[in-house]
Scaffold this motif. Sequence first.
Motif, PDB file in Angstrom:
ATOM      1  N   VAL A   8       0.888  -1.160  -0.015  1.00 55.29           N
ATOM      2  CA  VAL A   8      -0.040  -0.046  -0.130  1.00 55.29           C
ATOM      3  C   VAL A   8       0.912   1.358   0.027  1.00 55.29           C
ATOM      4  N   LYS A   9       2.010   1.010   0.752  1.00 55.85           N
ATOM      5  CA  LYS A   9       2.874   2.298   0.780  1.00 55.85           C
ATOM      6  C   LYS A   9       3.333   2.497  -0.554  1.00 55.85           C
ATOM      7  N   ILE A  12       0.478   4.383  -2.378  1.00 57.52           N
ATOM      8  CA  ILE A  12       0.253   5.866  -2.093  1.00 57.52           C
ATOM      9  C   ILE A  12       1.165   6.767  -2.587  1.00 57.52           C
ATOM     10  N   HIS A  19       4.076   8.842   2.808  1.00 55.26           N
ATOM     11  CA  HIS A  19       3.494   8.005   4.009  1.00 55.26           C
ATOM     12  C   HIS A  19       3.222   8.617   5.130  1.00 55.26           C
ATOM     13  N   VAL A  22      -0.038   9.937   5.893  1.00 53.88           N
ATOM     14  CA  VAL A  22      -1.362   9.200   5.803  1.00 53.88           C
ATOM     15  C   VAL A  22      -1.556   8.439   7.222  1.00 53.88           C
ATOM     16  N   ILE A  25      -5.791   3.874   6.529  1.00 51.01           N
ATOM     17  CA  ILE A  25      -5.839   3.393   5.188  1.00 51.01           C
ATOM     18  C   ILE A  25      -6.906   2.357   5.350  1.00 51.01           C
ATOM     19  N   VAL A  27      -8.618  -0.653   2.984  1.00 46.14           N
ATOM     20  CA  VAL A  27      -8.646  -1.428   1.927  1.00 46.14           C
ATOM     21  C   VAL A  27      -9.850  -2.277   1.812  1.00 46.14           C
ATOM     22  N   PHE A  34       0.753   0.184   6.342  1.00 44.23           N
ATOM     23  CA  PHE A  34       1.613   0.289   5.115  1.00 44.23           C
ATOM     24  C   PHE A  34       2.265  -0.749   4.476  1.00 44.23           C
ATOM     25  N   VAL A  44      -8.948   1.173  -2.248  1.00 43.79           N
ATOM     26  CA  VAL A  44      -7.936   1.915  -1.491  1.00 43.79           C
ATOM     27  C   VAL A  44      -8.517   3.304  -1.109  1.00 43.79           C
ATOM     28  N   ILE A  46      -7.609   6.483   1.518  1.00 45.61           N
ATOM     29  CA  ILE A  46      -6.424   7.133   2.501  1.00 45.61           C
ATOM     30  C   ILE A  46      -7.064   8.477   3.218  1.00 45.61           C
TER      31      ILE A  46
END
Length: 222
Positions: A8-9, A12, A19, A22, A25, A27, A34, A44, A46
Amino acid sequence: VLKERPSVKDVIEACGVPHPEVDLILVNGQPTNFAFVLDGEAEVAIYGTRSRSTFFPKDRLQIATAESFIADVHLGKLTRNLRALGVDVACSHPASDKDLLDSALAENRILLSRDRRLLMHRVVENAYCPRSDQPLAQTLEVIVRFNLESRLSPFTRCIRCNGLLQIASKAEVIDKLEPLSRIFYHEFRRCLACGHVYWRGSHFDKLQRRVDEIRARLARSK
Ligand SMILES: [Zn+2]
């Protein structure tokens, strides 16, 4: 270019968001971190820190408050404003990005920088990117983001070197004063680290105006 199974990091930051900005998160509606690996189709979402009080308060990824910071060299006025308010802010100059990141990590300091690429570095845990390019507005941003308002303690820290100030008698500092200052001023503070002497009438009046303005703006922003 994204890897085949990106975290995910990675996704993003491929969108340009560092990061540390953020705070949550989701999903497919579920909170995650992350390192979560995206495999196939997923929705996703954020969120930044401002949404903290409204939902998923236990799944937040960023800290709510902090005591010490390190600022990159381009944020000199922000650094001095925060120090004037008693906030512990180390400064990087003239260090490399690596030195800056090493110090932040070793001393457990929050990194303040407007360099988004630097903030995306994997070793960065806690950081903040001031939105404004105005030092006063940046100062307010940091105070609000890290809930510092109740802990501000003006005139306790050296704006030059971040050392702590100690009240000093006139006799102790007289050799550092201009002749007129020796006559007119009676309240002094001296930096325990660099020895610089501050006194009312010179440094403190100017600083006091800045502190007053910051407090007034904080009051107005509520
Ligand atoms: Zn000092």
